[in-house]
Design a protein around this motif. Structure first.
Motif, PDB file in Angstrom:
ATOM      1  N   PRO A  37       0.819  -1.208   0.000  1.00 24.44           N
ATOM      2  CA  PRO A  37       0.000   0.000   0.000  1.00 24.44           C
ATOM      3  C   PRO A  37       0.857   1.265   0.000  1.00 24.44           C
ATOM      4  N   LEU A  38       0.246   2.369  -0.432  1.00 24.49           N
ATOM      5  CA  LEU A  38       0.904   3.672  -0.393  1.00 24.49           C
ATOM      6  C   LEU A  38       0.586   4.326   0.946  1.00 24.49           C
ATOM      7  N   ASP A 109      -6.893  24.011  10.266  1.00 25.55           N
ATOM      8  CA  ASP A 109      -5.579  24.315   9.697  1.00 25.55           C
ATOM      9  C   ASP A 109      -4.473  23.391  10.188  1.00 25.55           C
ATOM     10  N   ARG A 110      -4.716  22.629  11.247  1.00 24.07           N
ATOM     11  CA  ARG A 110      -3.708  21.682  11.743  1.00 24.07           C
ATOM     12  C   ARG A 110      -4.189  20.235  11.663  1.00 24.07           C
ATOM     13  N   TYR A 111      -5.318  20.008  11.036  1.00 22.67           N
ATOM     14  CA  TYR A 111      -5.855  18.649  10.945  1.00 22.67           C
ATOM     15  C   TYR A 111      -5.035  17.829   9.956  1.00 22.67           C
ATOM     16  N   THR A 112      -4.563  16.678  10.388  1.00 20.13           N
ATOM     17  CA  THR A 112      -3.923  15.710   9.497  1.00 20.13           C
ATOM     18  C   THR A 112      -4.244  14.308  10.010  1.00 20.13           C
ATOM     19  N   VAL A 113      -4.264  13.367   9.095  1.00 18.37           N
ATOM     20  CA  VAL A 113      -4.497  11.970   9.435  1.00 18.37           C
ATOM     21  C   VAL A 113      -3.698  11.111   8.454  1.00 18.37           C
ATOM     22  N   ALA A 114      -3.149  10.015   8.961  1.00 14.47           N
ATOM     23  CA  ALA A 114      -2.412   9.080   8.106  1.00 14.47           C
ATOM     24  C   ALA A 114      -3.385   8.050   7.544  1.00 14.47           C
ATOM     25  N   THR A 115      -3.137   7.627   6.317  1.00 14.83           N
ATOM     26  CA  THR A 115      -3.971   6.605   5.691  1.00 14.83           C
ATOM     27  C   THR A 115      -3.128   5.788   4.724  1.00 14.83           C
ATOM     28  N   THR A 116      -3.653   4.660   4.320  1.00 15.31           N
ATOM     29  CA  THR A 116      -2.991   3.852   3.305  1.00 15.31           C
ATOM     30  C   THR A 116      -3.957   3.629   2.151  1.00 15.31           C
ATOM     31  N   LEU A 117      -3.418   3.603   0.958  1.00 14.68           N
ATOM     32  CA  LEU A 117      -4.194   3.270  -0.230  1.00 14.68           C
ATOM     33  C   LEU A 117      -3.625   1.981  -0.780  1.00 14.68           C
ATOM     34  N   ASP A 137     -12.258  -3.486  -8.837  1.00 13.39           N
ATOM     35  CA  ASP A 137     -11.073  -2.938  -8.188  1.00 13.39           C
ATOM     36  C   ASP A 137      -9.900  -3.892  -8.374  1.00 13.39           C
ATOM     37  N   ALA A 138      -8.693  -3.365  -8.171  1.00 13.90           N
ATOM     38  CA  ALA A 138      -7.480  -4.187  -8.272  1.00 13.90           C
ATOM     39  C   ALA A 138      -6.491  -3.706  -7.228  1.00 13.90           C
ATOM     40  N   ALA A 139      -5.850  -4.655  -6.549  1.00 15.78           N
ATOM     41  CA  ALA A 139      -4.831  -4.329  -5.560  1.00 15.78           C
ATOM     42  C   ALA A 139      -3.612  -3.742  -6.253  1.00 15.78           C
ATOM     43  N   LEU A 140      -2.937  -2.808  -5.585  1.00 17.88           N
ATOM     44  CA  LEU A 140      -1.700  -2.267  -6.111  1.00 17.88           C
ATOM     45  C   LEU A 140      -0.629  -3.359  -6.122  1.00 17.88           C
ATOM     46  N   GLY A 141       0.208  -3.339  -7.121  1.00 19.16           N
ATOM     47  CA  GLY A 141       1.303  -4.295  -7.228  1.00 19.16           C
ATOM     48  C   GLY A 141       1.048  -5.309  -8.313  1.00 19.16           C
ATOM     49  N   PRO A 142       2.107  -5.987  -8.725  1.00 20.22           N
ATOM     50  CA  PRO A 142       1.955  -6.993  -9.774  1.00 20.22           C
ATOM     51  C   PRO A 142       1.125  -8.165  -9.287  1.00 20.22           C
ATOM     52  N   LYS A 187     -10.571   5.811  -8.899  1.00 23.60           N
ATOM     53  CA  LYS A 187     -10.143   6.353  -7.617  1.00 23.60           C
ATOM     54  C   LYS A 187      -9.196   5.386  -6.953  1.00 23.60           C
ATOM     55  N   ALA A 188      -8.501   5.878  -5.964  1.00 23.40           N
ATOM     56  CA  ALA A 188      -7.597   5.041  -5.183  1.00 23.40           C
ATOM     57  C   ALA A 188      -8.185   4.849  -3.806  1.00 23.40           C
ATOM     58  N   GLY A 189      -8.017   3.677  -3.235  1.00 20.75           N
ATOM     59  CA  GLY A 189      -8.498   3.411  -1.889  1.00 20.75           C
ATOM     60  C   GLY A 189      -9.283   2.126  -1.838  1.00 20.75           C
ATOM     61  N   THR A 190      -9.917   1.900  -0.714  1.00 19.81           N
ATOM     62  CA  THR A 190     -10.743   0.717  -0.527  1.00 19.81           C
ATOM     63  C   THR A 190     -12.144   1.193  -0.188  1.00 19.81           C
ATOM     64  N   PRO A 191     -13.161   0.878  -1.000  1.00 17.00           N
ATOM     65  CA  PRO A 191     -14.502   1.343  -0.712  1.00 17.00           C
ATOM     66  C   PRO A 191     -15.118   0.568   0.444  1.00 17.00           C
ATOM     67  N   ALA A 192     -16.098   1.172   1.069  1.00 17.11           N
ATOM     68  CA  ALA A 192     -16.884   0.449   2.055  1.00 17.11           C
ATOM     69  C   ALA A 192     -17.608  -0.649   1.312  1.00 17.11           C
TER      70      ALA A 192
END
Length: 199
Positions: A37-38, A109-117, A137-142, A187-192
């Motif tokens: 994941p990214l 202005d200071r809001y940040t959150v880490a995530t993975t795609l 959808d398709a997973a990232l990577g070969p 789009k990038a990510g994992t949908p609900a």
């Protein structure tokens, strides 16, 4: 129009029925271009105003690989002329008033959150209820290659999957051919409620 949170890689575009197979191949190749994941960060809140009254979360982190996926996807049948450069972001609000924009930017202005795609998702617009829904959808990577009793095959976990749970490549790919043009969004990510079948 309703859509789950996402990072848009390719803006909405009509894809004619005969090109759906090519579209899926393009998206599959784009997903395979980068190992996932990214690791990304979202925030703080920014705006495209005054050109466009949109509030969004800035995307940071592994932008080099995110751009590689985007560039691999932005080829026919998705390639087209764009009037603005691609800016990776997560939209928070559209058509926001100047007061709302100013308040949101100041408050967050200071809001940040880490995530993975971890995957690329193909969305289709359902015209009836104006909702974007995952088509595949398709997973990232070969694709992974696994042993199958002396033979080799691609891992089912790395295949394209329709909402009905059938693979979108090989003999069952015919099931994906819509009757007319479809507006699609990459789009990038994992949908609900991921579109992938569970194994």
């Amino acid at each position: 129009m309703r859509i789950p949170p996402h990072v848009t890689l390719v803006p909405p575009v009509n894809v004619a029925a005969p090109l759906v197979g090519a579209a899926l191949a393009t998206l599959r190749a784009a997903a395979a271009a980068v190992r996932g994941p990214l690791q990304l960060s979202l925030g703080p809140v920014c705006t495209f105003a005054p050109a466009n009254p949109v509030l969004y979360l800035r995307v940071g982190g592994d932008l080099e690989h995110l751009r590689s996926v985007r560039d691999a996807a932005f080829t026919p049948p998705f390639e087209r002329h764009l009037s603005r450069p691609w800016v990776p972001h997560v939209t928070v609000a559209r058509d926001a008033s100047a007061d709302r924009i100013a308040a949101a930017v100041a408050a967050l202005d200071r809001y940040t959150v880490a995530t993975t795609l971890d995957r690329v998702v193909l969305l289709v617009l359902d015209e009836a209820d104006r909702r974007w829904t995952p088509l595949a959808d398709a997973a990232l990577g070969p694709p992974a290659v696994v042993g199958t009793g002396g033979g080799r095959s691609s891992s089912p976990g790395d295949a394209w999957w329709t909402r009905r749970g059938s693979p979108c490549w090989g003999p069952s790919a015919k099931r994906l051919r819509p009757r007319g043009p479809r507006l699609v969004l990459l789009k990038a990510g994992t949908p609900a409620g991921s579109a992938r079948a569970s194994w």
